[in-house]
Enzyme design. Structure first.
Site, PDB file in Angstrom:
ATOM      1  N   ASP A 212       0.849  -1.182   0.000  1.00 20.34           N
ATOM      2  CA  ASP A 212       0.000   0.000   0.000  1.00 20.34           C
ATOM      3  C   ASP A 212       0.890   1.239   0.000  1.00 20.34           C
ATOM      4  O   ASP A 212       2.018   1.215   0.502  1.00 20.34           O
ATOM      5  CB  ASP A 212      -0.891   0.013   1.245  1.00 20.34           C
ATOM      6  CG  ASP A 212      -1.744  -1.241   1.350  1.00 20.34           C
ATOM      7  OD1 ASP A 212      -2.392  -1.591   0.356  1.00 20.34           O
ATOM      8  OD2 ASP A 212      -1.748  -1.866   2.431  1.00 20.34           O
ATOM      9  N   ASP A 251      -1.887  -2.461  -4.750  1.00 18.48           N
ATOM     10  CA  ASP A 251      -2.770  -2.825  -3.645  1.00 18.48           C
ATOM     11  C   ASP A 251      -3.532  -1.561  -3.238  1.00 18.48           C
ATOM     12  O   ASP A 251      -4.173  -0.944  -4.073  1.00 18.48           O
ATOM     13  CB  ASP A 251      -1.959  -3.439  -2.502  1.00 18.48           C
ATOM     14  CG  ASP A 251      -2.828  -4.254  -1.544  1.00 18.48           C
ATOM     15  OD1 ASP A 251      -4.056  -4.304  -1.740  1.00 18.48           O
ATOM     16  OD2 ASP A 251      -2.291  -4.834  -0.601  1.00 18.48           O
ATOM     17  N   ASP A 255      -4.406   2.444   3.813  1.00 16.07           N
ATOM     18  CA  ASP A 255      -5.059   1.426   4.635  1.00 16.07           C
ATOM     19  C   ASP A 255      -4.841   1.744   6.105  1.00 16.07           C
ATOM     20  O   ASP A 255      -3.721   2.092   6.522  1.00 16.07           O
ATOM     21  CB  ASP A 255      -4.508   0.031   4.306  1.00 16.07           C
ATOM     22  CG  ASP A 255      -5.147  -0.567   3.058  1.00 16.07           C
ATOM     23  OD1 ASP A 255      -5.914   0.152   2.380  1.00 16.07           O
ATOM     24  OD2 ASP A 255      -4.882  -1.735   2.755  1.00 16.07           O
ATOM     25  N   ARG A 308     -13.856   0.943  -2.245  1.00 15.51           N
ATOM     26  CA  ARG A 308     -13.226   1.188  -0.946  1.00 15.51           C
ATOM     27  C   ARG A 308     -12.904   2.661  -0.746  1.00 15.51           C
ATOM     28  O   ARG A 308     -11.756   3.055  -0.624  1.00 15.51           O
ATOM     29  CB  ARG A 308     -11.962   0.343  -0.779  1.00 15.51           C
ATOM     30  CG  ARG A 308     -12.200  -1.145  -0.833  1.00 15.51           C
ATOM     31  CD  ARG A 308     -10.915  -1.915  -0.570  1.00 15.51           C
ATOM     32  NE  ARG A 308     -11.113  -3.356  -0.736  1.00 15.51           N
ATOM     33  CZ  ARG A 308     -10.157  -4.266  -0.620  1.00 15.51           C
ATOM     34  NH1 ARG A 308      -8.921  -3.881  -0.316  1.00 15.51           N
ATOM     35  NH2 ARG A 308     -10.411  -5.549  -0.786  1.00 15.51           N
TER      36      ARG A 308
END
Length: 432
Positions: A212, A251, A255, A308
């Site tokens: 990430d 990815d 996060d 997301r």
């Protein structure tokens, strides 16, 4: 340029990032501009302002203020920062992968041979990969991980200098620490040089990537502000396909996972990415995540992202005054993902959708969890997001009422103003 205003005999204006003071004689003199490295999160500005607030490295002494222009200098500064409040100023664009993917390859790794060995026509789709080339791919991936991960210590501010500061190809790890600020950077998502082929993933197998751009893992009091996070030079549309599946090399962008707590993400642009922002990364992580993952998202621009934005598990997440832009023809799944034990409050956001995307798609139900969604606008019209979702997906009904009321907010804008306000002011380069 801001229009000059008169204050007695002095007129103040901003030109680029330079403050000028024009005296009555008309002579221009440089005035000090606020040092971004010394700024702290304002009181009541989201969950990261709770309790002791978030100050980052604002108290750094002169020996703990670093200006870096290369990846090696940046990582050296992170090491030197440990143990004391520190400010790391990034000047220009630094690149963690400037030597290319070949620099991480383990001796003997051959991608063409990898494809030949694990072609489903040869290997099949039933067994996990074994053998020399898979071992060499894993070793190469380990080399990349060591090369691109940067661990941010506690009490640190990382800030871009001027309008063109950025980090490419790196994974910023804010892991197990407190009191971190990241501001004014264009962060290009790392490109996984060695994605793993998993023949057992789904009916036809899949390529799985790591890394990430920014990870908040088990950390508290983190402020991520006025950054631009994007796939940059390598959007998914440029990635090849092998074995009939996209060779996925990205990815997440941001996060927030594994017991992370008290995070504010404000005035960022998150653009041109698939799996964008995940809050809580596993349904089985309740022991770590329950009563944590308190996150505020405000005045962010989610531009051309697929899904997301965010997907939420467990946390009390306050998402207000964000702007979401979906462009015609782009891949789009949903914006808000409602996951296990989540308590999302989504208020006074704005959405710009093409005619091909129905408003009911904005919400996605993963698990039974109530949410509050009020005062939101879609294409300039007030829209009850829960009602339109439930009408569009009668078998996936969502319940209203998150059961809590956010209190840590500064100014809340009319959502109809957000396309212009957020569009002009979010992202890197807008703090000058």
């Amino acid at each position: 340029m801001r229009t000059p205003t008169c204050h007695g005999r002095v007129i103040t204006t901003l030109v680029g990032c330079t403050a000028l003071v024009l005296a009555a004689t008309g002579t221009a003199q440089a005035a000090s501009h606020p040092d971004l490295g010394r700024q702290t999160l304002a009181a009541h500005d989201g969950w990261a302002s709770e309790g002791t607030g978030t100050t980052g490295g604002s108290a750094a002494d002169a020996d703990h203020v670093f200006t870096v222009t290369t990846w090696d200098e940046f990582r050296a500064a992170l090491t030197a920062a440990a143990g004391a409040p520190s400010v790391i100023k990034v000047k220009g664009t630094i690149d963690a992968t400037s030597q290319g993917c070949a620099s991480f390859e383990a001796p003997g790794y051959d991608f063409d041979q990898y494809l030949a060995d694990y072609d489903p026509a040869v290997w099949g789709l039933d067994a996990p990969l074994t053998g020399e080339q898979e071992e060499l791919r894993a070793a190469s991936a380990d080399n990349q991980k060591l090369g691109i991960m940067a661990f941010v210590p506690a009490d640190t501010t990382i800030v871009g200098v001027g309008r063109d500061a950025g980090i490419r190809g790196a994974s910023l790890q804010i892991k197990g620490v407190e009191n971190v600020i990241v501001r004014n950077l264009t962060i290009e998502a790392p490109l996984d040089c060695f994605p793993a082929w998993d023949p057992t993933d789904g009916e036809t197998g899949a390529w799985n990537s790591e890394y990430d751009a920014v990870v908040v893992y088990g950390s508290r009091h983190v402020w991520v502000d006025h950054n631009t996070l994007t796939d940059g030079r390598y959007p998914d549309s440029t990635l090849p396909s092998y074995f009939g599946e996209i060779y996925q090399q990205h990815d997440g962008l941001l996060d927030i996972v594994r017991g992370a707590d008290l995070v504010t993400a404000s005035w960022n642009v998150l653009a041109d990415h698939d799996k964008t922002l995940m809050i809580g990364n596993s349904d089985s992580a309740g022991a770590d995540d329950r009563d944590k993952l308190r996150v505020t998202l405000h005045h962010n621009h989610f531009d051309g992202v697929v899904e997301r934005a965010p997907r939420v598990r467990f946390g009390k997440v306050d998402a207000y005054n964000n702007h979401f832009t979906v462009t015609a023809g782009q891949k789009y799944g949903y914006s808000f993902g409602i996951g296990i034990e989540s308590r999302l409050v989504a208020e006074k956001n704005s959405f710009t959708l093409p005619a091909s995307v129905q408003a009911g798609t904005i919400l996605k139900k993963w698990k039974e969890a109530p949410l509050t969604a009020s005062g939101n606008y879609v294409n300039g019209a007030a829209t009850d997001l829960v009602a339109v979702h439930n009408a569009q997906y009668p078998a996936e009904q969502l319940a209203s009422g998150a059961g809590w009321t956010p209190e840590l907010r500064t100014k809340v804008n009319d959502p109809r103003a957000l396309p212009g306000l957020v569009g002009r002011n979010a992202g890197a380069g807008n703090l000058c």
